[in-house]
Design a protein around this motif. Structure first.
Motif, PDB file in Angstrom:
ATOM      1  N   MET A  19      15.154   8.778 -11.512  1.00 33.47           N
ATOM      2  CA  MET A  19      15.772   7.655 -12.200  1.00 33.47           C
ATOM      3  C   MET A  19      16.010   8.053 -13.649  1.00 33.47           C
ATOM      4  SD  MET A  19      16.936   4.709 -11.977  1.00 33.47           S
ATOM      5  CE  MET A  19      17.278   3.183 -12.785  1.00 33.47           C
ATOM      6  N   ILE A  20      17.239   7.902 -14.105  1.00 32.14           N
ATOM      7  CA  ILE A  20      17.596   8.167 -15.502  1.00 32.14           C
ATOM      8  C   ILE A  20      17.859   6.803 -16.143  1.00 32.14           C
ATOM      9  CG2 ILE A  20      19.176   9.368 -17.061  1.00 32.14           C
ATOM     10  CD1 ILE A  20      17.428  11.227 -15.305  1.00 32.14           C
ATOM     11  N   GLN A  21      16.918   6.378 -16.948  1.00 37.00           N
ATOM     12  CA  GLN A  21      16.971   5.035 -17.537  1.00 37.00           C
ATOM     13  C   GLN A  21      18.250   4.808 -18.338  1.00 37.00           C
ATOM     14  OE1 GLN A  21      14.805   2.665 -16.722  1.00 37.00           O
ATOM     15  NE2 GLN A  21      13.649   4.133 -15.507  1.00 37.00           N
ATOM     16  N   THR A  22      18.671   5.812 -19.103  1.00 38.14           N
ATOM     17  CA  THR A  22      19.863   5.637 -19.936  1.00 38.14           C
ATOM     18  C   THR A  22      21.126   5.462 -19.103  1.00 38.14           C
ATOM     19  OG1 THR A  22      19.993   8.044 -20.167  1.00 38.14           O
ATOM     20  CG2 THR A  22      18.977   6.832 -21.972  1.00 38.14           C
ATOM     21  N   LEU A  23      21.109   5.925 -17.860  1.00 38.09           N
ATOM     22  CA  LEU A  23      22.245   5.733 -16.955  1.00 38.09           C
ATOM     23  C   LEU A  23      22.071   4.509 -16.061  1.00 38.09           C
ATOM     24  CD1 LEU A  23      22.870   9.403 -15.714  1.00 38.09           C
ATOM     25  CD2 LEU A  23      24.252   8.097 -17.333  1.00 38.09           C
ATOM     26  N   GLY A  24      20.829   4.078 -15.913  1.00 40.46           N
ATOM     27  CA  GLY A  24      20.556   2.969 -15.011  1.00 40.46           C
ATOM     28  C   GLY A  24      20.740   3.353 -13.555  1.00 40.46           C
ATOM     29  N   ASP A  25      20.624   4.637 -13.263  1.00 39.68           N
ATOM     30  CA  ASP A  25      20.816   5.113 -11.895  1.00 39.68           C
ATOM     31  C   ASP A  25      20.082   6.440 -11.722  1.00 39.68           C
ATOM     32  OD1 ASP A  25      21.749   5.063  -9.275  1.00 39.68           O
ATOM     33  OD2 ASP A  25      23.828   4.703  -9.860  1.00 39.68           O
ATOM     34  N   GLU A 118      17.201  13.107 -21.433  1.00 42.76           N
ATOM     35  CA  GLU A 118      16.407  12.510 -20.357  1.00 42.76           C
ATOM     36  C   GLU A 118      16.482  13.364 -19.087  1.00 42.76           C
ATOM     37  OE1 GLU A 118      15.632   8.228 -18.139  1.00 42.76           O
ATOM     38  OE2 GLU A 118      17.125   8.329 -19.754  1.00 42.76           O
ATOM     39  N   ILE A 119      17.665  13.875 -18.777  1.00 40.45           N
ATOM     40  CA  ILE A 119      17.798  14.744 -17.607  1.00 40.45           C
ATOM     41  C   ILE A 119      17.000  16.031 -17.825  1.00 40.45           C
ATOM     42  CG2 ILE A 119      19.399  16.171 -16.251  1.00 40.45           C
ATOM     43  CD1 ILE A 119      21.497  13.940 -16.659  1.00 40.45           C
TER      44      ILE A 119
END
Length: 143
Positions: A19-25, A118-119
């Motif tokens: 889960m990548i919070q900044t992408l929401g996906d 984040e990734i």
């Protein structure tokens, strides 16, 4: 059960979704091979400086009685930052590249910095790159 050679060699094709919070996906990341880890470390090492060391002194019966040490360390901070960034970009592009998609370093460079960072954190986690600070603290406290 004992793993076969082929099963062990397939482990770098394993993927995991994060889960990548900044992408929401979620994104799918691939575990890197040792060859790929070596490539990334080689890129990063090109940014390291040089250390020159000289020792002079007198010895008596094989023991140093007086000595003088001269050390010179040369670090190009701009080159170190540049090579570190290239290594991170390469790690992300390799890990994002799996059966579904192939990523280039240029494409990864165009990702926003917050998403990229984040990734990259997830790539580090998946591949156990970098020190695990919590484990180091626990080990220190046990000593």
């Amino acid at each position: 059960m004992v793993l076969t050679k082929d099963e062990i060699l397939q482990t770098n094709k394993d993927t995991k979704t994060f889960m990548i919070q900044t992408l929401g996906d979620e994104v799918r990341l691939r575990i890197l091979s040792q060859k790929e880890i070596n490539e990334i470390q080689n890129i990063e090492s090109k940014g390291l400086g040089t250390l020159e060391s000289q020792e002079s002194g007198r010895r008596l019966n094989g023991r140093s009685t007086q000595g003088q040490f001269n050390n010179t360390t040369k670090i190009n901070a701009a080159k170190q930052i540049e090579q570190s960034a290239k290594a991170k970009i390469r790690a992300v592009s390799l890990s994002l590249s799996n059966d579904d998609d192939k990523w280039t370093d240029t494409e990864v460079e165009s990702i926003s910095s917050t998403v990229f960072n984040e990734i990259y954190e997830k790539v580090q986690e998946l591949n156990k790159l970098g020190p695990d600070v919590e484990d180091e603290v626990d080990e220190f406290l046990e000593e």
